[in-house]
Write a protein that holds these residues in place. Structure first.
Motif, short mmCIF file in Angstrom:
data_model
loop_
_atom_site.label_atom_id
_atom_site.label_comp_id
_atom_site.label_asym_id
_atom_site.label_seq_id
_atom_site.Cartn_x
_atom_site.Cartn_y
_atom_site.Cartn_z
N ALA A 146 0.86 -1.19 0.00
CA ALA A 146 0.00 0.00 0.00
C ALA A 146 0.89 1.24 0.00
O ALA A 146 1.55 1.54 0.99
CB ALA A 146 -0.91 -0.01 1.22
N MET A 147 0.92 1.96 -1.12
CA MET A 147 1.83 3.09 -1.29
C MET A 147 1.19 4.44 -1.01
O MET A 147 1.88 5.43 -0.77
CB MET A 147 2.39 3.09 -2.71
N ASP A 148 -0.13 4.51 -1.04
CA ASP A 148 -0.82 5.78 -0.83
C ASP A 148 -2.20 5.49 -0.26
O ASP A 148 -2.85 4.53 -0.66
CB ASP A 148 -0.92 6.55 -2.15
N SER B 234 -1.22 -3.88 -9.99
CA SER B 234 -1.46 -2.57 -9.42
C SER B 234 -2.95 -2.22 -9.48
O SER B 234 -3.60 -2.44 -10.50
CB SER B 234 -0.65 -1.52 -10.17
N ARG B 235 -3.46 -1.66 -8.41
CA ARG B 235 -4.89 -1.33 -8.34
C ARG B 235 -5.13 -0.33 -7.22
O ARG B 235 -4.23 -0.02 -6.44
CB ARG B 235 -5.72 -2.58 -8.08
N ILE B 236 -6.35 0.17 -7.12
CA ILE B 236 -6.82 0.93 -5.97
C ILE B 236 -7.88 0.08 -5.28
O ILE B 236 -8.83 -0.38 -5.91
CB ILE B 236 -7.39 2.30 -6.37
N ILE B 237 -7.72 -0.14 -3.98
CA ILE B 237 -8.65 -0.96 -3.21
C ILE B 237 -9.49 -0.04 -2.33
O ILE B 237 -8.95 0.86 -1.67
CB ILE B 237 -7.91 -1.99 -2.32
N PRO C 232 2.75 5.25 -6.70
CA PRO C 232 1.44 5.74 -7.15
C PRO C 232 0.82 6.71 -6.15
O PRO C 232 0.96 6.55 -4.95
CB PRO C 232 0.61 4.45 -7.28
N ARG C 233 0.12 7.70 -6.68
CA ARG C 233 -0.62 8.66 -5.87
C ARG C 233 -2.05 8.77 -6.40
O ARG C 233 -2.27 8.66 -7.61
CB ARG C 233 0.06 10.03 -5.90
N ALA D 126 -3.84 2.92 -2.83
CA ALA D 126 -3.19 2.71 -4.11
C ALA D 126 -2.00 1.78 -3.90
O ALA D 126 -1.16 2.02 -3.03
CB ALA D 126 -2.72 4.04 -4.71
N THR D 127 -1.93 0.71 -4.69
CA THR D 127 -0.93 -0.33 -4.45
C THR D 127 0.14 -0.37 -5.54
O THR D 127 -0.08 0.07 -6.67
CB THR D 127 -1.59 -1.72 -4.36
N ALA D 128 1.28 -0.92 -5.17
CA ALA D 128 2.33 -1.29 -6.12
C ALA D 128 2.56 -2.78 -5.97
O ALA D 128 2.52 -3.31 -4.85
CB ALA D 128 3.61 -0.52 -5.83
N PRO D 129 2.78 -3.51 -7.06
CA PRO D 129 2.96 -4.96 -6.97
C PRO D 129 4.17 -5.32 -6.13
O PRO D 129 5.14 -4.56 -6.02
CB PRO D 129 3.15 -5.39 -8.44
N GLY D 130 4.13 -6.52 -5.53
CA GLY D 130 5.29 -7.03 -4.82
C GLY D 130 6.40 -7.40 -5.80
O GLY D 130 6.22 -7.37 -7.02
N MET D 131 7.56 -7.76 -5.26
CA MET D 131 8.74 -8.02 -6.11
C MET D 131 9.05 -9.52 -6.19
O MET D 131 10.21 -9.93 -6.23
CB MET D 131 9.94 -7.25 -5.56
#
Length: 380
Positions: free
Chosen positions: A217-219, A244-247, A271-272, A232-237
């Motif tokens: 969860a980046m934002d 990537s999505r907004i939940i 992401p923002r 707003a998410t960024a995928p794991g590595m």
């Protein structure tokens, strides 16, 4: 620093324009974060440690850049990049957090020079204006509270350490309750930030309730009616990384209700996103140089606003409805960054032109959200 001149919008191209352009404010330094207050105070944070304060008048029609440059102050409080800024909602103070182990509290000419921790990446005021939180890449959260005996002085009242980097902090509206996300953690941590901050509860971001971590969860944002929380998410590595999505979560229950797909963001992205003040739309940055616009009640992308470079910051002022967009080309050197903020007339490009698509109240949108959530659960 140059600015974004135009913004492609499929809805009404003839009205595309930027209200005002600010050039060379940062002397070629990349802009890492921006904040615009309701009073028109614009703070521009740069990669070389500057926080530039510019006074924006109520009307910028036909105003010349030279007239804006007169009302400008530059604060050189950091020795590294200024990664985040935030403005006190009730007082003439702002916070900056940077890569040099500093949080700076700046009321006009005042500044706090005490270094606190490594890579301060998030600083957020509580709605009361009496406390704030900092988040760091040394895995710590610091809670600060106002000293009632000394004006404009804040004490670090508690430090908590987590198992990963702090990525996002958001306060619930009109409450001193903070939501915090940690890298490599499947939970959102909710804290009461009164005199003795404590964790109230955690929200599992996985729909099936497991503890697998497939995204970060980046934002975090709160809906205008304070009933929903979006992440707003960024995928794991790893191989099983999520998309990537907004939940969207219901704050009261912590239940995951909806997912918004369509923005392009990889594991290294920041992401923002933000809500439209009427609660009907969500806006998000995307690595394909677009701002994605979703209609909340249908989960559909209704517009993509094309920019000239990677959009790294995106906010809407709740009173005047305008965008503040900060553009930067990676890496953090070699290219002059771009900044564009669109005041009411120009904001029609991104906001008012899509509003007639669904002229509904927030209550109708909320009912539709819950109905979509029930449909998803029944089909699972």
């Amino acid at each position: 620093m140059s600015v974004l001149r135009t913004c492609e919008c499929p809805l009404e191209k003839s009205r595309q324009k930027v209200a005002v352009s600010l050039n060379n404010l940062s002397d070629g330094e990349n802009v890492l974060s921006t904040k615009l207050s309701d009073d028109g105070d614009l703070i521009i944070a740069t990669a070389k440690g500057k926080a530039i304060l510019v006074k924006i008048p109520e009307s910028v029609n036909d105003i010349k850049e030279e007239q804006l440059i007169i009302n400008i102050n530059t604060y050189c409080n950091h020795k590294g990049g200024v990664l985040d800024v935030d403005i006190n909602p009730h007082r003439r103070l702002f916070l900056t957090g940077g890569m040099d182990r500093k949080i700076c509290l700046v009321p006009l000419s005042y500044q706090d020079e005490k270094p606190l921790q490594e890579y301060v990446v998030r600083v957020r005021w509580a709605p009361s204006g009496k406390s704030f939180i900092s988040g760091s890449y040394d895995n710590s959260i610091n809670f600060f509270r106002e000293d009632e005996t000394v004006m404009n002085h804040y004490h670090n009242i508690k430090t908590l350490n987590f198992g990963g980097n702090v990525e996002a902090i958001c306060f619930l509206k009109n409450e001193d309750t903070a939501v915090i996300s940690i890298r490599n953690d499947h939970r959102l941590h909710i804290f009461n930030c009164d005199n003795d901050p404590y964790q109230v509860r955690c929200v599992n971001m996985n729909a099936i309730g497991d503890d697998f971590v497939s995204f970060t969860a980046m934002d975090i944002c709160v809906s205008p009616d304070s009933k929903f929380l979006t992440v707003a998410t960024a995928p794991g590595m790893h191989f099983f990384a999520d998309t990537s999505r907004i939940i969207l979560f219901e704050i009261k229950t912590g239940q995951q209700l909806l997912n918004f797909y369509g923005a392009t963001n990889d594991s290294f992205s920041q992401p923002r996103h933000c809500w439209h003040p009427n609660g009907c739309y969500l806006y998000s940055t995307s690595q394909d140089n677009c701002i994605c616009v979703w209609e909340v009640s249908t989960q559909q992308i209704v517009s993509k606003l094309k920019a000239h470079s990677n959009v790294v910051d995106l906010r809407i002022n709740s009173d005047n409805i305008y965008f503040q967009i900060n553009l930067i080309k990676p890496p953090f050197y070699g290219n002059v960054s771009k900044l564009s903020f669109m005041l009411p007339e120009a904001a029609k490009i991104a906001v008012l032109n899509i509003t007639p698509l669904t002229n509904v109240s927030s209550e109708v949108v909320n009912s539709r959200i819950l109905a979509l959530a029930r449909e998803s659960i029944s089909c699972a």
